[in-house]
Scaffold this motif. Sequence first.
Motif, mmCIF file in Angstrom:
data_model
loop_
_atom_site.group_PDB
_atom_site.id
_atom_site.type_symbol
_atom_site.label_atom_id
_atom_site.label_comp_id
_atom_site.label_asym_id
_atom_site.label_seq_id
_atom_site.Cartn_x
_atom_site.Cartn_y
_atom_site.Cartn_z
ATOM 1 N N ALA A 79 0.807 -1.223 0.000
ATOM 2 C CA ALA A 79 0.000 0.000 0.000
ATOM 3 C C ALA A 79 0.839 1.272 0.000
ATOM 4 O O ALA A 79 0.627 2.165 -0.822
ATOM 5 C CB ALA A 79 -0.970 -0.010 1.175
ATOM 6 N N VAL A 80 1.788 1.373 0.919
ATOM 7 C CA VAL A 80 2.598 2.591 1.019
ATOM 8 C C VAL A 80 3.482 2.775 -0.212
ATOM 9 O O VAL A 80 3.464 3.851 -0.826
ATOM 10 C CB VAL A 80 3.428 2.600 2.326
ATOM 11 C CG1 VAL A 80 4.398 3.765 2.342
ATOM 12 C CG2 VAL A 80 2.498 2.652 3.531
ATOM 13 N N PRO A 81 4.240 1.745 -0.637
ATOM 14 C CA PRO A 81 5.062 1.959 -1.838
ATOM 15 C C PRO A 81 4.216 2.256 -3.078
ATOM 16 O O PRO A 81 4.599 3.079 -3.901
ATOM 17 C CB PRO A 81 5.826 0.649 -2.019
ATOM 18 C CG PRO A 81 5.697 -0.102 -0.763
ATOM 19 C CD PRO A 81 4.524 0.447 -0.027
ATOM 20 N N LEU A 82 3.041 1.621 -3.211
ATOM 21 C CA LEU A 82 2.220 1.865 -4.394
ATOM 22 C C LEU A 82 1.660 3.281 -4.436
ATOM 23 O O LEU A 82 1.467 3.843 -5.510
ATOM 24 C CB LEU A 82 1.081 0.846 -4.500
ATOM 25 C CG LEU A 82 1.492 -0.517 -5.038
ATOM 26 C CD1 LEU A 82 0.299 -1.453 -5.094
ATOM 27 C CD2 LEU A 82 2.157 -0.408 -6.401
ATOM 28 N N GLU A 83 1.435 3.862 -3.290
ATOM 29 C CA GLU A 83 0.993 5.257 -3.241
ATOM 30 C C GLU A 83 2.080 6.151 -3.844
ATOM 31 O O GLU A 83 1.803 7.020 -4.671
ATOM 32 C CB GLU A 83 0.714 5.641 -1.786
ATOM 33 C CG GLU A 83 -0.124 6.877 -1.634
ATOM 34 C CD GLU A 83 -0.496 7.087 -0.173
ATOM 35 O OE1 GLU A 83 -0.061 8.112 0.386
ATOM 36 O OE2 GLU A 83 -1.204 6.232 0.395
ATOM 37 N N HIS A 84 3.322 5.908 -3.441
ATOM 38 C CA HIS A 84 4.464 6.668 -3.962
ATOM 39 C C HIS A 84 4.676 6.354 -5.450
ATOM 40 O O HIS A 84 4.941 7.260 -6.250
ATOM 41 C CB HIS A 84 5.716 6.349 -3.148
ATOM 42 C CG HIS A 84 6.905 7.155 -3.533
ATOM 43 N ND1 HIS A 84 6.926 8.536 -3.477
ATOM 44 C CD2 HIS A 84 8.117 6.771 -4.002
ATOM 45 C CE1 HIS A 84 8.111 8.961 -3.894
ATOM 46 N NE2 HIS A 84 8.845 7.913 -4.212
ATOM 47 N N VAL A 85 4.539 5.095 -5.816
ATOM 48 C CA VAL A 85 4.690 4.676 -7.218
ATOM 49 C C VAL A 85 3.671 5.399 -8.091
ATOM 50 O O VAL A 85 3.986 5.884 -9.176
ATOM 51 C CB VAL A 85 4.545 3.139 -7.343
ATOM 52 C CG1 VAL A 85 4.352 2.713 -8.787
ATOM 53 C CG2 VAL A 85 5.757 2.440 -6.739
ATOM 54 N N GLY A 86 2.423 5.480 -7.626
ATOM 55 C CA GLY A 86 1.380 6.176 -8.368
ATOM 56 C C GLY A 86 1.740 7.636 -8.626
ATOM 57 O O GLY A 86 1.527 8.161 -9.722
ATOM 58 N N GLU A 87 2.302 8.283 -7.619
ATOM 59 C CA GLU A 87 2.721 9.679 -7.768
ATOM 60 C C GLU A 87 3.841 9.811 -8.800
ATOM 61 O O GLU A 87 3.824 10.718 -9.636
ATOM 62 C CB GLU A 87 3.183 10.239 -6.423
ATOM 63 C CG GLU A 87 2.080 10.383 -5.398
ATOM 64 C CD GLU A 87 2.597 10.646 -3.981
ATOM 65 O OE1 GLU A 87 3.821 10.852 -3.812
ATOM 66 O OE2 GLU A 87 1.772 10.647 -3.047
ATOM 67 N N ILE A 88 4.821 8.904 -8.747
ATOM 68 C CA ILE A 88 5.948 8.933 -9.695
ATOM 69 C C ILE A 88 5.444 8.714 -11.120
ATOM 70 O O ILE A 88 5.820 9.431 -12.049
ATOM 71 C CB ILE A 88 7.002 7.856 -9.334
ATOM 72 C CG1 ILE A 88 7.683 8.205 -8.018
ATOM 73 C CG2 ILE A 88 8.035 7.710 -10.456
ATOM 74 C CD1 ILE A 88 8.560 7.077 -7.455
ATOM 75 N N LEU A 89 4.579 7.712 -11.299
ATOM 76 C CA LEU A 89 4.069 7.402 -12.636
ATOM 77 C C LEU A 89 3.290 8.575 -13.225
ATOM 78 O O LEU A 89 3.443 8.903 -14.401
ATOM 79 C CB LEU A 89 3.182 6.150 -12.594
ATOM 80 C CG LEU A 89 3.909 4.830 -12.341
ATOM 81 C CD1 LEU A 89 2.901 3.712 -12.083
ATOM 82 C CD2 LEU A 89 4.817 4.471 -13.515
ATOM 83 N N LYS A 90 2.472 9.209 -12.400
ATOM 84 C CA LYS A 90 1.659 10.321 -12.892
ATOM 85 C C LYS A 90 2.531 11.535 -13.212
ATOM 86 O O LYS A 90 2.402 12.133 -14.279
ATOM 87 C CB LYS A 90 0.584 10.688 -11.876
ATOM 88 C CG LYS A 90 -0.373 11.734 -12.406
ATOM 89 C CD LYS A 90 -1.573 11.889 -11.525
ATOM 90 C CE LYS A 90 -2.525 12.883 -12.181
ATOM 91 N NZ LYS A 90 -3.792 12.935 -11.533
ATOM 92 N N LYS A 91 3.420 11.877 -12.296
ATOM 93 C CA LYS A 91 4.249 13.073 -12.465
ATOM 94 C C LYS A 91 5.237 12.939 -13.627
ATOM 95 O O LYS A 91 5.389 13.846 -14.432
ATOM 96 C CB LYS A 91 5.025 13.350 -11.174
ATOM 97 C CG LYS A 91 5.919 14.566 -11.241
ATOM 98 C CD LYS A 91 6.672 14.771 -9.956
ATOM 99 C CE LYS A 91 7.638 15.936 -10.085
ATOM 100 N NZ LYS A 91 8.486 16.066 -8.909
ATOM 101 N N ASN A 92 5.906 11.793 -13.720
ATOM 102 C CA ASN A 92 6.991 11.638 -14.697
ATOM 103 C C ASN A 92 6.567 11.026 -16.025
ATOM 104 O O ASN A 92 7.244 11.241 -17.036
ATOM 105 C CB ASN A 92 8.113 10.786 -14.100
ATOM 106 C CG ASN A 92 8.741 11.445 -12.903
ATOM 107 O OD1 ASN A 92 8.880 12.658 -12.853
ATOM 108 N ND2 ASN A 92 9.118 10.657 -11.920
ATOM 109 N N PHE A 93 5.483 10.249 -16.041
ATOM 110 C CA PHE A 93 5.133 9.515 -17.256
ATOM 111 C C PHE A 93 3.696 9.749 -17.728
ATOM 112 O O PHE A 93 3.297 9.228 -18.762
ATOM 113 C CB PHE A 93 5.342 8.007 -17.045
ATOM 114 C CG PHE A 93 6.747 7.660 -16.656
ATOM 115 C CD1 PHE A 93 7.759 7.616 -17.601
ATOM 116 C CD2 PHE A 93 7.071 7.409 -15.329
ATOM 117 C CE1 PHE A 93 9.062 7.313 -17.243
ATOM 118 C CE2 PHE A 93 8.371 7.100 -14.952
ATOM 119 C CZ PHE A 93 9.370 7.056 -15.908
#
Length: 195
Positions: free
Chosen positions: A44-58
């Motif tokens: 849950a916690v890493p996927l929250e951060h992953v979602g932010e990275i994917l949206k912001k960068n890609f």
Amino acid sequence: MEELSQRNIANCLVQFILNNAASKIPIKASDMAQIANVPSKSLAVPLEHVGEILKKNFGIILQVVPNVSPKRYICISELCGVTPLQLDEKQKREQILLFIILAYIFMIQSPLQEERLEKFLYTLDINLYLKREKRHSDVDAETQFIYSWGYRSTVEYTKMDILNATANIMGKSPDFFIDQYKEAQRTENPENVDQ
């Protein structure tokens, strides 16, 4: 140390998701947990951060597929809402093909066997070679592919968008297609439609 570990897990998951997103096949949470070497409940916690990275960068939105077990995720491009002028030629071709297939599935209002889809596309002079996950039937051991309106379809195009465009192409009003019109309205406004 904990922060570094979380960052490593997030980077690992971003790479895994980017490598698998192009196939458009839902990504299992259990596969992500295995890649990150963590229990599924710890995602849950890493996927929250992953979602932010994917949206912001890609420009990718990581979304849980609802009502599916085991838990799966799909990647949705923020390009879904862009105009054709903003797409490159490859993206335009992919969106047109996606629209054609979804329109056909919606207008016949039933799941579509691969052979029937290929025949339909052949009539349009489209040769289609898809990379996809094979499912074998226990009955006859032949590979079978069935295409249907699924969750990804709903986030890529609405049924009303498909119906309006198809009706326009055919020179008809959307309500000319009675069953499809009712289905599109039910999907768009479930609380306002007479059952």
